[in-house]
Design a protein around this motif. Structure first.
Motif, PDB file in Angstrom:
ATOM      1  N   GLN A 137     -13.108  -5.073  -0.294  1.00  0.00           N
ATOM      2  CA  GLN A 137     -13.033  -3.617  -0.179  1.00  0.00           C
ATOM      3  C   GLN A 137     -12.936  -3.239   1.286  1.00  0.00           C
ATOM      4  N   THR A 138     -11.879  -2.508   1.639  1.00  0.00           N
ATOM      5  CA  THR A 138     -11.680  -2.059   3.008  1.00  0.00           C
ATOM      6  C   THR A 138     -10.633  -0.951   3.012  1.00  0.00           C
ATOM      7  N   LYS A 139     -10.314  -0.439   4.194  1.00  0.00           N
ATOM      8  CA  LYS A 139      -9.313   0.617   4.298  1.00  0.00           C
ATOM      9  C   LYS A 139      -7.933   0.072   3.927  1.00  0.00           C
ATOM     10  N   LEU A 140      -7.191   0.844   3.154  1.00  0.00           N
ATOM     11  CA  LEU A 140      -5.804   0.512   2.883  1.00  0.00           C
ATOM     12  C   LEU A 140      -4.960   0.814   4.124  1.00  0.00           C
ATOM     13  N   PRO A 141      -3.798   0.195   4.286  1.00  0.00           N
ATOM     14  CA  PRO A 141      -2.962   0.435   5.460  1.00  0.00           C
ATOM     15  C   PRO A 141      -2.232   1.772   5.359  1.00  0.00           C
ATOM     16  N   GLY A 142      -3.008   2.854   5.484  1.00  0.00           N
ATOM     17  CA  GLY A 142      -2.464   4.198   5.339  1.00  0.00           C
ATOM     18  C   GLY A 142      -2.196   4.858   6.670  1.00  0.00           C
ATOM     19  N   ASN A 143      -2.417   6.178   6.737  1.00  0.00           N
ATOM     20  CA  ASN A 143      -2.107   6.935   7.945  1.00  0.00           C
ATOM     21  C   ASN A 143      -2.985   6.488   9.108  1.00  0.00           C
ATOM     22  N   ILE A 144      -2.438   6.547  10.302  1.00  0.00           N
ATOM     23  CA  ILE A 144      -3.094   6.022  11.491  1.00  0.00           C
ATOM     24  C   ILE A 144      -4.432   6.705  11.733  1.00  0.00           C
ATOM     25  N   GLU A 145      -4.510   8.008  11.484  1.00  0.00           N
ATOM     26  CA  GLU A 145      -5.744   8.741  11.755  1.00  0.00           C
ATOM     27  C   GLU A 145      -6.892   8.237  10.893  1.00  0.00           C
ATOM     28  N   ARG A 146      -6.592   7.812   9.657  1.00  0.00           N
ATOM     29  CA  ARG A 146      -7.644   7.310   8.783  1.00  0.00           C
ATOM     30  C   ARG A 146      -8.085   5.919   9.194  1.00  0.00           C
ATOM     31  N   VAL A 147      -7.152   5.082   9.628  1.00  0.00           N
ATOM     32  CA  VAL A 147      -7.495   3.712   9.968  1.00  0.00           C
ATOM     33  C   VAL A 147      -8.259   3.643  11.294  1.00  0.00           C
ATOM     34  N   ILE A 148      -8.030   4.591  12.198  1.00  0.00           N
ATOM     35  CA  ILE A 148      -8.862   4.677  13.400  1.00  0.00           C
ATOM     36  C   ILE A 148     -10.307   4.884  12.974  1.00  0.00           C
ATOM     37  N   SER A 149     -11.210   4.096  13.516  1.00  0.00           N
ATOM     38  CA  SER A 149     -12.623   4.225  13.176  1.00  0.00           C
ATOM     39  C   SER A 149     -13.143   5.618  13.527  1.00  0.00           C
ATOM     40  N   SER A 150     -14.053   6.125  12.699  1.00  0.00           N
ATOM     41  CA  SER A 150     -14.647   7.433  12.967  1.00  0.00           C
ATOM     42  C   SER A 150     -15.408   7.440  14.286  1.00  0.00           C
ATOM     43  N   ARG A 199     -13.514   3.376  -3.503  1.00  0.00           N
ATOM     44  CA  ARG A 199     -14.526   2.370  -3.181  1.00  0.00           C
ATOM     45  C   ARG A 199     -15.720   2.376  -4.126  1.00  0.00           C
ATOM     46  N   ASN A 200     -16.281   1.195  -4.308  1.00  0.00           N
ATOM     47  CA  ASN A 200     -17.529   0.981  -5.041  1.00  0.00           C
ATOM     48  C   ASN A 200     -17.460   1.318  -6.529  1.00  0.00           C
ATOM     49  N   VAL A 201     -16.271   1.327  -7.122  1.00  0.00           N
ATOM     50  CA  VAL A 201     -16.153   1.495  -8.572  1.00  0.00           C
ATOM     51  C   VAL A 201     -16.498   0.172  -9.245  1.00  0.00           C
ATOM     52  N   THR A 202     -17.411   0.210 -10.202  1.00  0.00           N
ATOM     53  CA  THR A 202     -17.871  -1.019 -10.873  1.00  0.00           C
ATOM     54  C   THR A 202     -17.586  -1.025 -12.362  1.00  0.00           C
ATOM     55  N   GLU A 203     -17.248   0.125 -12.932  1.00  0.00           N
ATOM     56  CA  GLU A 203     -17.101   0.219 -14.388  1.00  0.00           C
ATOM     57  C   GLU A 203     -15.641   0.145 -14.813  1.00  0.00           C
ATOM     58  N   GLY A 204     -14.962  -0.896 -14.394  1.00  0.00           N
ATOM     59  CA  GLY A 204     -13.609  -1.137 -14.879  1.00  0.00           C
ATOM     60  C   GLY A 204     -12.536  -0.377 -14.141  1.00  0.00           C
ATOM     61  N   ASN A 205     -11.286  -0.745 -14.408  1.00  0.00           N
ATOM     62  CA  ASN A 205     -10.115  -0.112 -13.816  1.00  0.00           C
ATOM     63  C   ASN A 205      -9.594   0.918 -14.808  1.00  0.00           C
ATOM     64  N   LEU A 206      -9.743   2.218 -14.477  1.00  0.00           N
ATOM     65  CA  LEU A 206      -9.446   3.277 -15.444  1.00  0.00           C
ATOM     66  C   LEU A 206      -7.953   3.481 -15.632  1.00  0.00           C
ATOM     67  N   GLY A 207      -7.175   3.426 -14.549  1.00  0.00           N
ATOM     68  CA  GLY A 207      -5.748   3.667 -14.656  1.00  0.00           C
ATOM     69  C   GLY A 207      -4.951   2.393 -14.475  1.00  0.00           C
ATOM     70  N   GLY A 208      -3.912   2.472 -13.626  1.00  0.00           N
ATOM     71  CA  GLY A 208      -3.113   1.297 -13.342  1.00  0.00           C
ATOM     72  C   GLY A 208      -3.581   0.635 -12.064  1.00  0.00           C
ATOM     73  N   HIS A 209      -2.637   0.277 -11.192  1.00  0.00           N
ATOM     74  CA  HIS A 209      -2.978  -0.315  -9.907  1.00  0.00           C
ATOM     75  C   HIS A 209      -2.250   0.444  -8.801  1.00  0.00           C
ATOM     76  N   GLN A 210      -2.724   0.249  -7.595  1.00  0.00           N
ATOM     77  CA  GLN A 210      -2.181   0.945  -6.442  1.00  0.00           C
ATOM     78  C   GLN A 210      -1.444  -0.048  -5.554  1.00  0.00           C
ATOM     79  N   PHE A 211      -0.224   0.332  -5.115  1.00  0.00           N
ATOM     80  CA  PHE A 211       0.607  -0.536  -4.294  1.00  0.00           C
ATOM     81  C   PHE A 211       0.910   0.179  -2.979  1.00  0.00           C
ATOM     82  N   THR A 212       0.637  -0.495  -1.857  1.00  0.00           N
ATOM     83  CA  THR A 212       0.794   0.113  -0.540  1.00  0.00           C
ATOM     84  C   THR A 212       1.596  -0.804   0.363  1.00  0.00           C
TER      85      THR A 212
END
Length: 401
Positions: A137-150, A199-212
């Motif tokens: 579990q970690t940040k997805l390779p999304g927008n630069i502002e999100r990947v920059i640490s807070s 993050r931190n979902v433990t009760e199964g995969n509700l939908g499909g999958h995410q591709f980035t």
């Protein structure tokens, strides 16, 4: 109970004191401890940080004056971080825990109604030349502002574009690679397949999958100290440095109204599912104390209006639309910095019912020990078309050990 806490405290003190006899403590901002096994088969750096925030808000009244004042002070973030390698330097890991209320909020039936302490729990294996395989579990390779640490932001917090469109953290696998097109021209590729629920979902995969998928172009070579993913030009680049990144994310059969974030869309048969796509175009430029960051975001959905099995609307809608964020700053003498930000949000009014928003932010920062010890303040004016305008003032103190 008190005796148990005292015993635990003594054990922790003995543990760390035993290591402190063998190793010198790192310099400020480099972690509390840097531990290395006697046979050099593992390492662990332990660090902590916190952000203390004060906020004041006002609404603009009918006569142009400020009304309805509100204020709040809080521990915005409090984190524990562990990272190092296991068995071989080619197998790295990172564990980051959030301890503040804002860090651990979001308990639901999908994470067993428990606090969400874990932010990052990921292993990174450099299995061949410039290839790395990440799992966890970690940040997805999304927008630069999100990947920059807070903790490395140029202003007090991220923009409205990030809060509306970012794809945040998720559980899955990532493949990363980089190569040089020429002596200076660096290209980085990042692919991810994740659960798509956040993050931190433990009760199964509700939908499909995410591709980035993300590609980054650095025509003038690497930034100093990974400055392409850090706010402000604290290293005062002696030559112009530029990074341009493009991300496309598709969350198949998503059940939340902001891809892997936001509210769950519930209908009469369980959950409403629709494919949500997000596109980012962003960049970072730095030279001689000047920095410029820009982001454009677009989100659409196969069918953004959630419906029941009979076709009736549930009231939930996917937050689709566009966002633009432009941010610049200049580092003055003695590491004072003035920065400005322009943000524009245009969600689809026909679907979301939201009015376009424009926010202007002026910031001032004093970097005492870079991003590790700093004081930041900013003032923002939010203009809402056919809505209530707002003024916000913030003051924040950061300290990282």
């Amino acid at each position: 109970m008190k005796s148990k806490i005292l015993t635990l405290g003594l054990l922790v003190s003995v543990f760390f004191s035993s290591f402190s006899q063998e190793t010198n403590a790192p310099s400020f901002g480099k972690g509390l401890f840097n531990l290395i096994g006697k046979d050099s088969t593992w390492s662990m750096k332990i660090a902590t940080r916190m952000q203390l925030l004060a906020v004041a808000n006002w609404e603009e009244g009918p006569d142009g004056g400020l009304v309805n004042p509100e204020s709040n002070t809080l521990v915005r973030r409090a984190r524990l971080k562990f990272d190092g390698f296991a068995y071989t330097p080619k197998l790295k890991y990172k564990l980051e825990l959030g301890l503040s209320n804002r860090d651990i909020s979001g308990a639901s039936e999908f994470n067993r109604n428990t606090s969400r302490y874990i932010l990052d729990a990921v292993v990174m294996w450099n299995f061949y030349e410039n290839f790395e395989l990440w799992f966890g579990q970690t940040k997805l390779p999304g927008n630069i502002e999100r990947v920059i640490s807070s903790g490395n932001l140029q202003q007090v917090d991220r923009s409205l574009v990030n809060s509306r469109f970012n794809i945040d953290r998720d559980m899955g696998i990532q493949l990363r690679h980089h190569f040089n097109l020429s002596e200076n021209f660096l290209i980085r590729e990042k692919l991810a397949i994740s659960q798509g629920e956040g993050r931190n979902v433990t009760e199964g995969n509700l939908g499909g999958h995410q591709f980035t998928a993300r590609i980054e172009l650095l025509p003038f070579g690497k930034f100093k100290s990974k400055g392409d993913y850090s706010g402000s030009d604290l290293k005062r680049e002696t030559r112009p440095k530029l990074m341009i990144g493009v991300t496309y994310d598709s969350n198949q059969d998503a059940v939340r109204n902001r891809s892997n974030m936001g509210s769950y869309m519930v209908n009469d048969v369980g959950f409403y599912e629709t494919t949500i796509n997000t596109f980012f175009l962003d960049g970072m430029f730095k030279y001689n104390g000047f920095s410029l960051m820009g982001e454009y975001a677009h989100r659409d959905a196969k069918d953004a209006i959630a419906r029941n099995s009979d076709g009736s609307e549930t009231g939930d809608v996917v937050q689709v639309g566009d966002g633009l964020n432009l941010q610049a700053g200049y580092l003055l003498n003695k590491d004072w910095e003035v920065s400005g930000r322009y943000t524009n949000i245009k969600l689809d009014e026909n679907i979301t019912g939201s009015n376009p928003e424009t926010q202007y932010t002026l910031g001032l920062s004093k970097y005492i020990v870079g991003h590790k010890l700093k004081v930041q303040t900013d003032i923002s004016y939010l203009s809402v078309e056919n809505g209530t305008d707002e003024l916000m003032y913030r003051l924040q103190f950061d300290i990282h050990f």
